[in-house]
Each structure stands twice: as structure tokens, then as C-alpha cells.
Design a protein around this motif. Structure first.
Motif, PDB file in Angstrom:
ATOM      1  N   LEU A  56      47.393  -9.080 -19.776  1.00  0.00           N
ATOM      2  CA  LEU A  56      46.258  -9.742 -18.930  1.00  0.00           C
ATOM      3  C   LEU A  56      44.867  -8.771 -19.414  1.00  0.00           C
ATOM      4  CD1 LEU A  56      44.910 -12.187 -17.550  1.00  0.00           C
ATOM      5  CD2 LEU A  56      45.457 -10.949 -15.333  1.00  0.00           C
ATOM      6  N   SER A  57      43.963  -9.127 -19.967  1.00  0.00           N
ATOM      7  CA  SER A  57      42.607  -8.417 -20.040  1.00  0.00           C
ATOM      8  C   SER A  57      41.358  -9.097 -19.774  1.00  0.00           C
ATOM      9  CB  SER A  57      42.450  -7.685 -21.681  1.00  0.00           C
ATOM     10  OG  SER A  57      42.688  -8.955 -22.498  1.00  0.00           O
ATOM     11  N   PHE A  58      40.474  -8.202 -19.453  1.00  0.00           N
ATOM     12  CA  PHE A  58      39.061  -8.772 -19.129  1.00  0.00           C
ATOM     13  C   PHE A  58      38.158  -8.332 -20.005  1.00  0.00           C
ATOM     14  CE2 PHE A  58      42.263  -8.498 -15.553  1.00  0.00           C
ATOM     15  CZ  PHE A  58      41.830  -9.762 -14.822  1.00  0.00           C
ATOM     16  N   HIS A  59      36.806  -9.165 -20.072  1.00  0.00           N
ATOM     17  CA  HIS A  59      36.080  -8.784 -21.127  1.00  0.00           C
ATOM     18  C   HIS A  59      34.717  -9.353 -20.759  1.00  0.00           C
ATOM     19  CE1 HIS A  59      39.492  -7.866 -23.985  1.00  0.00           C
ATOM     20  NE2 HIS A  59      39.932  -9.038 -23.132  1.00  0.00           N
ATOM     21  N   LEU A  60      33.735  -8.438 -21.263  1.00  0.00           N
ATOM     22  CA  LEU A  60      32.112  -8.813 -20.848  1.00  0.00           C
ATOM     23  C   LEU A  60      31.622  -8.728 -22.228  1.00  0.00           C
ATOM     24  CD1 LEU A  60      29.689  -8.931 -19.365  1.00  0.00           C
ATOM     25  CD2 LEU A  60      29.443  -6.692 -19.272  1.00  0.00           C
ATOM     26  N   LEU A  61      30.872 -10.091 -22.275  1.00  0.00           N
ATOM     27  CA  LEU A  61      29.780 -10.063 -23.687  1.00  0.00           C
ATOM     28  C   LEU A  61      28.389 -10.602 -23.120  1.00  0.00           C
ATOM     29  CD1 LEU A  61      29.151 -10.418 -26.597  1.00  0.00           C
ATOM     30  CD2 LEU A  61      29.934 -12.765 -26.621  1.00  0.00           C
ATOM     31  N   SER A  62      27.288  -9.838 -23.626  1.00  0.00           N
ATOM     32  CA  SER A  62      26.009 -10.272 -22.971  1.00  0.00           C
ATOM     33  C   SER A  62      25.121  -9.836 -24.436  1.00  0.00           C
ATOM     34  CB  SER A  62      25.534  -9.154 -21.971  1.00  0.00           C
ATOM     35  OG  SER A  62      24.340  -9.741 -21.682  1.00  0.00           O
ATOM     36  N   THR A  63      24.053 -10.797 -24.360  1.00  0.00           N
ATOM     37  CA  THR A  63      22.971 -10.764 -25.466  1.00  0.00           C
ATOM     38  C   THR A  63      21.771 -10.579 -24.320  1.00  0.00           C
ATOM     39  OG1 THR A  63      22.703 -13.055 -25.140  1.00  0.00           O
ATOM     40  CG2 THR A  63      23.972 -12.163 -27.114  1.00  0.00           C
ATOM     41  N   VAL A  64      20.800  -9.424 -24.637  1.00  0.00           N
ATOM     42  CA  VAL A  64      19.800  -8.928 -24.169  1.00  0.00           C
ATOM     43  C   VAL A  64      18.498  -9.021 -25.175  1.00  0.00           C
ATOM     44  CG1 VAL A  64      18.559  -7.180 -22.807  1.00  0.00           C
ATOM     45  CG2 VAL A  64      21.125  -7.528 -22.584  1.00  0.00           C
ATOM     46  N   ARG A  65      17.654  -9.786 -24.418  1.00  0.00           N
ATOM     47  CA  ARG A  65      16.061  -9.938 -25.506  1.00  0.00           C
ATOM     48  C   ARG A  65      15.688  -8.532 -25.830  1.00  0.00           C
ATOM     49  NH1 ARG A  65      16.331 -14.066 -21.773  1.00  0.00           N
ATOM     50  NH2 ARG A  65      16.131 -16.298 -22.538  1.00  0.00           N
ATOM     51  N   MET A  66      15.286  -8.301 -26.800  1.00  0.00           N
ATOM     52  CA  MET A  66      14.838  -6.748 -26.945  1.00  0.00           C
ATOM     53  C   MET A  66      13.448  -6.806 -26.512  1.00  0.00           C
ATOM     54  SD  MET A  66      15.790  -5.384 -30.635  1.00  0.00           S
ATOM     55  CE  MET A  66      17.372  -5.057 -31.377  1.00  0.00           C
ATOM     56  N   SER A  67      12.466  -8.287 -26.471  1.00  0.00           N
ATOM     57  CA  SER A  67      11.143  -8.199 -26.230  1.00  0.00           C
ATOM     58  C   SER A  67      10.911  -7.920 -24.707  1.00  0.00           C
ATOM     59  CB  SER A  67      10.774  -9.682 -26.449  1.00  0.00           C
ATOM     60  OG  SER A  67      11.444 -10.867 -25.640  1.00  0.00           O
ATOM     61  N   ASN A  68      11.796  -8.095 -23.824  1.00  0.00           N
ATOM     62  CA  ASN A  68      11.745  -7.785 -22.337  1.00  0.00           C
ATOM     63  C   ASN A  68      12.811  -7.329 -21.692  1.00  0.00           C
ATOM     64  OD1 ASN A  68      12.996 -10.128 -22.033  1.00  0.00           O
ATOM     65  ND2 ASN A  68      11.465 -11.555 -21.483  1.00  0.00           N
ATOM     66  N   PHE A  69      13.868  -7.040 -22.460  1.00  0.00           N
ATOM     67  CA  PHE A  69      15.160  -6.488 -21.888  1.00  0.00           C
ATOM     68  C   PHE A  69      15.799  -7.190 -20.777  1.00  0.00           C
ATOM     69  CE2 PHE A  69      12.755  -3.164 -23.516  1.00  0.00           C
ATOM     70  CZ  PHE A  69      13.749  -2.344 -24.333  1.00  0.00           C
TER      71      PHE A  69
END
Length: 210
Positions: A56-69
Motif C-alpha cells: 500500500l502506498s500514498f501519493h500526492l499530485l498538485s499543479t500550482v499556477r505560476m501567475s499567483n502561486f
């Protein structure tokens, strides 16, 4: 900024602090499990999680806008190994998957995935990826299926993918090319051609691996 978004950001950084691996990418676009949905707006892409030594494993994926973080998308994934031999197969749950609009409206989704990979040689792997997603506070629902081939040649890797989505009769092909500059730094190029509507998108990025 509403309370739901603040809670997401707090949970995001809490998860990141306890990760066993992490990488950070600065890209001219975004990321999506469905290539046709890839944004062409510059983003930071963050991956983190536990290693896959255990079933069992756990993962996080996120995208963050460069324009305003501010986050654009956050996905928390739990995966379980069904088969861990030469053929490898996992099932996973995305709970939740979150999408945040420019005006901070939050849409949430629940998704299930199946991933299978098989090495046909020392440098070539073939695989399949299935994803079913359903909106929790919206009416989105879709099934996505992709077949892929990954070829490694020296410091280069080439991930080719053909896919179909049962939404607007969408189908296409995509290619991701990665070049390992150092132990910690990769250069990445991505291109997608949605054959069903003719749309072409591409991104370039640099990724740092902790």
C-alpha cells in the motif's frame, strides 16, 4: 479565499512534509492524467508520496499556477499492488481529486484507477492505464483508457501513449520525452495530439528530484 481552499492548502503542505519522495517541476503548461485536458498555462507540478516497497502506498499530485502561486489541482491517491512479479498491476483510489478555478471555486471528484506494466526487454516496457472519474459536486463522469510504451535509451526516456475517452468521443496520442541531466535534474517535453478534434498541445519543463 474560502475555508475549503485553506483546508486543502493546509492538508497539502502537511502531506508534503511527511513524504518519502518528492519532485518539483517548472513547466510551460500543466499536467493531467488525461492528455487532452493538459493546460497550456505555466504551472509548477509537484509529486510526493511514500515509496512503493510495501503493498500500500500514498501519493500526492498538485499543479500550482505560476501567475499567483495558487493551486489549480490537487489529487490524493492511494494505491495497492495486486501483482508484483514481472507483470506488475496496481489499483488506486483518488480521494479526493480537487480542481480549483481562477475565482477559487472548488470542484471535487472521486476516481478509481487500474495500472498494469510488463517489461518486454531491459529497456522497453508496455502498459495500460484505466481511470474512471465522477464529480461529487458537479455532473462530470468519464472513463479513460490508455495503452503506452516506455523506451529508455541512455539518459533519454520516451513514453508513447494512445488513448480514448468516452466524453465527446475523444481519442488521441501523446509523447513524453525526458532527459536526465544529473542525478536530481530532468528536462521534460510533452506533446499531445487530440485526433478527434485536431487540437495540438505541448509543454516543456525542468524537474528537480529530492
Amino acid at each position: 479565499m474560502n475555508q475549503k481552499l485553506l483546508l486543502i492548502i493546509t492538508f497539502f503542505f502537511g502531506t508534503l512534509a511527511h513524504a518519502q519522495y518528492a519532485n518539483f517541476e517548472a513547466s510551460t503548461g500543466g499536467f493531467s492524467f488525461i492528455p487532452a485536458f493538459t493546460s497550456e498555462v505555466p504551472h509548477f507540478i509537484i509529486n510526493a508520496g511514500t515509496n512503493d516497497a510495501k503493498p500500500l502506498s500514498f501519493h500526492l499530485l498538485s499543479t500550482v499556477r505560476m501567475s499567483n502561486f495558487t493551486p489549480r489541482g490537487v489529487v490524493f491517491i492511494s494505491r495497492y499492488k495486486l501483482i508484483d512479479k514481472k507483470l506488475k498491476a496496481t489499483i488506486g483510489i483518488h480521494l479526493p481529486a480537487i480542481q480549483i478555478s481562477d475565482d477559487y471555486n472548488v470542484d471535487t471528484f472521486f476516481a478509481q484507477e487500474f495500472i498494469a506494466n510488463y517489461p518486454v526487454s531491459s529497456n522497453v516496457t508496455v502498459g495500460a492505464f484505466y481511470l474512471h472519474g465522477k464529480g461529487k459536486n458537479n455532473d462530470f463522469e468519464a472513463n479513460f483508457l490508455a495503452f503506452n510504451t516506455n523506451v529508455v535509451q541512455g539518459n533519454f526516456s520516451f513514453l508513447s501513449q494512445a488513448y480514448v475517452l468516452d466524453l465527446d468521443h475523444t481519442f488521441g496520442i501523446s509523447e513524453t520525452i525526458s532527459y536526465k541531466m544529473t542525478q536530481n535534474i530532468d528536462l521534460r517535453g510533452f506533446a499531445n495530439k487530440t485526433l478527434s478534434d485536431g487540437k495540438f498541445t505541448w509543454t516543456l519543463g525542468a524537474r528537480y528530484n529530492l
